[in-house]
Design a protein around this motif. Structure first.
Motif, PDB file in Angstrom:
ATOM      1  N   GLY A 263      48.847  41.039  38.127  1.00 52.42           N
ATOM      2  CA  GLY A 263      48.376  40.275  39.271  1.00 52.42           C
ATOM      3  C   GLY A 263      49.025  40.780  40.549  1.00 52.42           C
ATOM      4  O   GLY A 263      49.460  41.930  40.621  1.00 52.42           O
ATOM      5  N   LEU A 264      49.103  39.921  41.548  1.00 50.47           N
ATOM      6  CA  LEU A 264      49.745  40.300  42.814  1.00 50.47           C
ATOM      7  C   LEU A 264      51.249  40.072  42.771  1.00 50.47           C
ATOM      8  O   LEU A 264      52.001  40.716  43.493  1.00 50.47           O
ATOM      9  CB  LEU A 264      49.136  39.490  43.966  1.00 50.47           C
TER      10      LEU A 264
ATOM     11  N   SER B 158      42.588  36.003  36.633  1.00 51.09           N
ATOM     12  CA  SER B 158      41.481  35.621  35.743  1.00 51.09           C
ATOM     13  C   SER B 158      40.161  35.548  36.505  1.00 51.09           C
ATOM     14  O   SER B 158      39.132  36.016  36.024  1.00 51.09           O
ATOM     15  CB  SER B 158      41.768  34.273  35.083  1.00 51.09           C
ATOM     16  N   ALA B 159      40.186  34.959  37.694  1.00 58.91           N
ATOM     17  CA  ALA B 159      38.975  34.849  38.504  1.00 58.91           C
ATOM     18  C   ALA B 159      38.472  36.226  38.924  1.00 58.91           C
ATOM     19  O   ALA B 159      37.266  36.494  38.900  1.00 58.91           O
ATOM     20  CB  ALA B 159      39.235  33.973  39.721  1.00 58.91           C
ATOM     21  N   ALA B 160      39.394  37.107  39.298  1.00 61.43           N
ATOM     22  CA  ALA B 160      39.005  38.464  39.697  1.00 61.43           C
ATOM     23  C   ALA B 160      38.428  39.229  38.512  1.00 61.43           C
ATOM     24  O   ALA B 160      37.421  39.933  38.659  1.00 61.43           O
ATOM     25  CB  ALA B 160      40.207  39.199  40.286  1.00 61.43           C
TER      26      ALA B 160
ATOM     27  N   THR C 130      36.419  41.757  46.273  1.00 67.51           N
ATOM     28  CA  THR C 130      36.456  43.215  46.067  1.00 67.51           C
ATOM     29  C   THR C 130      37.752  43.816  46.597  1.00 67.51           C
ATOM     30  O   THR C 130      38.368  44.659  45.941  1.00 67.51           O
ATOM     31  CB  THR C 130      35.243  43.875  46.747  1.00 67.51           C
ATOM     32  N   ASP C 131      38.174  43.398  47.786  1.00 69.78           N
ATOM     33  CA  ASP C 131      39.408  43.923  48.369  1.00 69.78           C
ATOM     34  C   ASP C 131      40.619  43.581  47.504  1.00 69.78           C
ATOM     35  O   ASP C 131      41.494  44.416  47.286  1.00 69.78           O
ATOM     36  CB  ASP C 131      39.625  43.383  49.781  1.00 69.78           C
ATOM     37  N   VAL C 132      40.668  42.360  47.027  1.00 73.72           N
ATOM     38  CA  VAL C 132      41.821  41.936  46.233  1.00 73.72           C
ATOM     39  C   VAL C 132      41.797  42.579  44.853  1.00 73.72           C
ATOM     40  O   VAL C 132      42.847  42.937  44.316  1.00 73.72           O
ATOM     41  CB  VAL C 132      41.894  40.395  46.147  1.00 73.72           C
ATOM     42  N   GLN C 133      40.627  42.780  44.285  1.00 70.41           N
ATOM     43  CA  GLN C 133      40.542  43.458  42.986  1.00 70.41           C
ATOM     44  C   GLN C 133      41.182  44.837  43.062  1.00 70.41           C
ATOM     45  O   GLN C 133      41.825  45.282  42.114  1.00 70.41           O
ATOM     46  CB  GLN C 133      39.090  43.568  42.522  1.00 70.41           C
ATOM     47  N   ALA C 134      41.053  45.509  44.200  1.00 72.53           N
ATOM     48  CA  ALA C 134      41.648  46.837  44.372  1.00 72.53           C
ATOM     49  C   ALA C 134      43.177  46.766  44.430  1.00 72.53           C
ATOM     50  O   ALA C 134      43.858  47.745  44.108  1.00 72.53           O
ATOM     51  CB  ALA C 134      41.114  47.492  45.646  1.00 72.53           C
TER      52      ALA C 134
ATOM     53  N   ASP D 103      34.943  38.192  37.969  1.00 72.82           N
ATOM     54  CA  ASP D 103      34.088  38.307  39.158  1.00 72.82           C
ATOM     55  C   ASP D 103      33.568  36.945  39.610  1.00 72.82           C
ATOM     56  O   ASP D 103      32.436  36.817  40.070  1.00 72.82           O
ATOM     57  CB  ASP D 103      32.907  39.258  38.912  1.00 72.82           C
ATOM     58  N   ASP D 104      34.420  35.942  39.498  1.00 70.12           N
ATOM     59  CA  ASP D 104      34.059  34.574  39.866  1.00 70.12           C
ATOM     60  C   ASP D 104      34.535  34.312  41.293  1.00 70.12           C
ATOM     61  O   ASP D 104      35.700  34.004  41.526  1.00 70.12           O
ATOM     62  CB  ASP D 104      34.698  33.592  38.877  1.00 70.12           C
ATOM     63  N   GLU D 105      33.620  34.443  42.235  1.00 73.75           N
ATOM     64  CA  GLU D 105      33.942  34.339  43.659  1.00 73.75           C
ATOM     65  C   GLU D 105      34.540  32.976  44.024  1.00 73.75           C
ATOM     66  O   GLU D 105      35.530  32.896  44.745  1.00 73.75           O
ATOM     67  CB  GLU D 105      32.677  34.597  44.486  1.00 73.75           C
ATOM     68  N   ALA D 106      33.945  31.898  43.531  1.00 67.21           N
ATOM     69  CA  ALA D 106      34.428  30.552  43.875  1.00 67.21           C
ATOM     70  C   ALA D 106      35.829  30.319  43.323  1.00 67.21           C
ATOM     71  O   ALA D 106      36.717  29.833  44.029  1.00 67.21           O
ATOM     72  CB  ALA D 106      33.462  29.490  43.350  1.00 67.21           C
ATOM     73  N   ALA D 107      36.054  30.665  42.068  1.00 61.38           N
ATOM     74  CA  ALA D 107      37.377  30.494  41.459  1.00 61.38           C
ATOM     75  C   ALA D 107      38.400  31.400  42.130  1.00 61.38           C
ATOM     76  O   ALA D 107      39.564  31.021  42.294  1.00 61.38           O
ATOM     77  CB  ALA D 107      37.311  30.773  39.956  1.00 61.38           C
ATOM     78  N   PHE D 108      37.965  32.579  42.531  1.00 55.98           N
ATOM     79  CA  PHE D 108      38.853  33.512  43.226  1.00 55.98           C
ATOM     80  C   PHE D 108      39.381  32.897  44.519  1.00 55.98           C
ATOM     81  O   PHE D 108      40.581  32.906  44.775  1.00 55.98           O
ATOM     82  CB  PHE D 108      38.125  34.832  43.509  1.00 55.98           C
ATOM     83  N   HIS D 109      38.484  32.360  45.345  1.00 57.37           N
ATOM     84  CA  HIS D 109      38.924  31.791  46.629  1.00 57.37           C
ATOM     85  C   HIS D 109      39.813  30.572  46.418  1.00 57.37           C
ATOM     86  O   HIS D 109      40.796  30.388  47.140  1.00 57.37           O
ATOM     87  CB  HIS D 109      37.724  31.461  47.517  1.00 57.37           C
TER      88      HIS D 109
END
Length: 92
Positions: free
Chosen positions: A88-89, A30-32, A78-82, A35-41
């Motif tokens: 998901g993962l 969802s964060a990816a 960006t790396d993880v979005q790819a 494009d929510d950088e803070a939520a992503f980390h």
């Protein structure tokens, strides 16, 4: 299942923990997507912490193929979005 965290090592996590792994994985997706950088980390760290908590660390000398490979905690959005699929993962 054997999960590798890049730059860290491998963990043996039982399939019974798949639902628990999917919770932070869904947050990561969802964060990816947003494009929510803070939520992503936050979500990436939660996913990696869950693997560490639920898994048994394999010795460095163990030559076991990994079922899943996760990025390290310093990976960029960006790396993880790819790497992300529609699931998901963590598949499932």
């Amino acid at each position: 299942m054997i999960i590798r965290i890049l730059g860290e090592g491998q963990y043996d996590v039982t399939d019974a923990h798949l639902d628990e792994l999917n919770k932070p994985d869904s947050a990561l997706q969802s964060a990816a997507d947003a494009d929510d950088e803070a939520a992503f980390h936050t979500a990436l760290n939660a996913l990696l912490d869950t693997v560490r908590r639920l898994g048994t660390t394999l010795p460095d000398e163990a030559l076991t193929p990994s079922d899943l490979v996760l990025p390290d905690q310093d990976a960029s959005l960006t790396d993880v979005q790819a790497l992300l699929s529609d699931e998901g993962l963590i598949p499932g």
